[in-house]
Enzyme design. Structure first.
Site, short mmCIF file in Angstrom:
data_model
loop_
_atom_site.label_atom_id
_atom_site.label_comp_id
_atom_site.label_asym_id
_atom_site.label_seq_id
_atom_site.Cartn_x
_atom_site.Cartn_y
_atom_site.Cartn_z
N ASP A 51 -2.32 1.85 16.57
CA ASP A 51 -1.77 0.53 16.92
C ASP A 51 -0.72 0.67 18.03
O ASP A 51 -0.64 -0.17 18.92
CB ASP A 51 -1.11 -0.12 15.70
CG ASP A 51 -2.06 -0.14 14.51
OD1 ASP A 51 -3.26 -0.37 14.72
OD2 ASP A 51 -1.59 0.08 13.37
N ALA B 220 -0.49 5.33 14.58
CA ALA B 220 -0.55 5.83 15.97
C ALA B 220 -1.50 5.00 16.82
O ALA B 220 -1.21 4.69 17.98
CB ALA B 220 -0.99 7.29 15.97
N LYS C 233 -10.20 6.27 21.53
CA LYS C 233 -8.99 6.99 21.09
C LYS C 233 -9.43 8.27 20.38
O LYS C 233 -10.30 8.22 19.51
CB LYS C 233 -8.17 6.11 20.14
CG LYS C 233 -7.64 4.86 20.82
CD LYS C 233 -6.79 4.03 19.87
CE LYS C 233 -7.62 3.18 18.95
NZ LYS C 233 -6.84 2.36 18.02
N ARG D 289 -11.85 0.24 8.28
CA ARG D 289 -11.26 0.83 7.08
C ARG D 289 -12.32 0.71 5.98
O ARG D 289 -12.47 -0.36 5.38
CB ARG D 289 -9.98 0.08 6.67
CG ARG D 289 -8.94 0.00 7.76
CD ARG D 289 -8.22 1.34 7.95
NE ARG D 289 -7.15 1.24 8.93
CZ ARG D 289 -7.25 1.62 10.21
NH1 ARG D 289 -8.38 2.12 10.67
NH2 ARG D 289 -6.22 1.52 11.02
N TYR E 150 0.84 -1.21 0.00
CA TYR E 150 0.00 0.00 0.00
C TYR E 150 0.87 1.25 0.00
O TYR E 150 2.05 1.20 0.35
CB TYR E 150 -1.01 0.00 1.15
CG TYR E 150 -0.48 0.20 2.55
CD1 TYR E 150 0.30 -0.76 3.18
CD2 TYR E 150 -0.83 1.34 3.28
CE1 TYR E 150 0.73 -0.58 4.49
CE2 TYR E 150 -0.40 1.52 4.60
CZ TYR E 150 0.38 0.55 5.18
OH TYR E 150 0.81 0.71 6.47
O1 KDG Z 1 -3.29 1.21 11.67
C1 KDG Z 1 -2.39 1.43 10.62
C2 KDG Z 1 -2.81 0.59 9.49
O2 KDG Z 1 -4.06 1.03 9.05
C3 KDG Z 1 -1.88 0.63 8.33
O3 KDG Z 1 -0.60 0.22 8.66
C4 KDG Z 1 -2.37 -0.22 7.19
O4 KDG Z 1 -2.92 -2.24 8.30
C5 KDG Z 1 -3.24 -1.35 7.56
C6 KDG Z 1 -4.57 -1.32 7.01
O5 KDG Z 1 -5.07 -2.40 6.73
O6 KDG Z 1 -5.15 -0.24 6.89
#
Ligand code: KDG
Length: 320
Positions: A259, A257, A227, A169, A89
């Site tokens: 994580d 941040a 958070k 996401r 990514y």
């Molecule tokens: O929390 C950070 C992650 O969002 C990033 O590293 C990418 O793991 C990821 C994702 O699936 O969005």
């Protein structure tokens, strides 16, 4: 014997050296990152034995990810090598909103998206004190969703605590409804719940932190953390509710941040520290990670946390 175990996708992250729209970026740095792997590395830096379950491609990027995880002391014994490629990514920094980052995934059909229930070793999960899940893994594919639910069931059967970071996401879900109906049972099954207002609005229709806490505590979790990014975080275990403001630091890339916060907060809880101390550790880790490109590079050790806090208290900190 593990302290913590988690499952998900670690990818190659291409992070631009300059801010602005990706079409005009010439140079990228290569990093390895992914929410659950960031958590595992964060825990390992804080002295916990962490195991990570995933699949990586039989390619250079898969080899790089394995070497990063091994170098950080994460147990990679349950990582499979798959024929599909390792996911990647890109991050876009500072555009269109200064100080913010965006992500662009090239991960559909990746090796990790082929993670499946057969990769979930029951004894391995049951040997841990805590299973950490996020809302990302079940969004990757049907088999990843099944693997996540198998891990949850095994942990519950084995009396292993479960932490769940909602991490919605939207680019990975067909709709908000699908995200909500998939993730709510994990919220209900978790002991420690970490979320943020945008996710909670999707999940329970609330974005006020106190209302999120009240509602989510009534759904099953013993501890709920909301958070709030640079504003810090608020947490409750039903007996006490604590708010801790974040630390002001120069922001380079905000990705990762959350994580870092999750790892340091849970490290505090597993060490039986107070809710207030755990929140402080989480805020320190989150603050450190946003000051650099990449999600894992600035994850702190205990010594880093102590020095950061001493500096905040204006105590003398030696630099050489
Ligand atoms: O929390 C950070 C992650 O969002 C990033 O590293 C990418 O793991 C990821 C994702 O699936 O969005």
């Amino acid at each position: 014997m593990l302290d913590v175990v988690t499952l998900g996708e670690m990818m190659i992250q291409f992070n631009p050296v300059t801010v602005g729209p990706l079409r005009h970026v010439t140079y990228f740095e290569k990093h390895a990152a992914g929410s659950e792997a960031n958590f595992a590395i964060g825990m390992a830096r804080l002295g916990f034995k962490a195991g990570f379950i995933t699949r990586v491609g039989n390619d250079e990027f898969g080899k790089y990810i394995l070497s990063v995880l091994r170098g950080e002391g994460v147990d990679t014994s349950r990582i499979k090598i798959d024929d599909a490629p390792t996911g990647i990514y890109f991050i876009q920094r500072g555009y269109p909103i200064p100080g913010k980052s965006m992500v662009f995934y090239y991960r559909r059909g990746s090796a990790a998206s082929r993670l499946s229930p057969e990769d979930i070793d029951e004894g391995y999960i049951k040997s841990a004190r805590l299973l950490h899940l996020t809302g990302i893994t079940p969004a990757l594919s049907e088999s990843c969703m099944e693997a996540t639910f198998k891990a949850l069931r095994v942990a519950q059967e084995g009396g292993v605590k479960v932490s769940f970071d909602t991490n919605i996401r939207l680019k990975l879900w067909p709709s908000k409804e699908k995200a909500r109906e998939t993730l709510l049972p994990i919220v209900e099954g978790a002991n420690i719940l970490l979320t943020e207002p945008e996710d909670a609005e999707i999940l329970i229709g609330e974005k006020d932190p106190q209302k999120i806490i009240d509602k989510m505590l009534s759904m099953g979790p013993e501890t709920v953390v909301v958070k709030l990014g640079e504003e810090g975080a608020i947490a409750s275990n039903g007996r006490e509710t604590i708010t801790k403001p974040g630390f002001k630091v120069p922001v380079v890339d905000v990705i990762g941040a959350g994580d870092a916060f999750a790892a340091a907060f849970i490290a505090g809880i597993l060490k039986n520290r107070s809710l207030e101390e755990a929140l402080t550790y989480g805020n320190v880790a989150g603050a450190l990670v946003v000051t650099v490109r990449g999600d894992i590079e600035n994850l702190p050790s205990w010594d880093d946390i102590e020095r950061f806090l001493a500096f905040q208290r204006r105590e003398h900190v030696t630099f050489r």
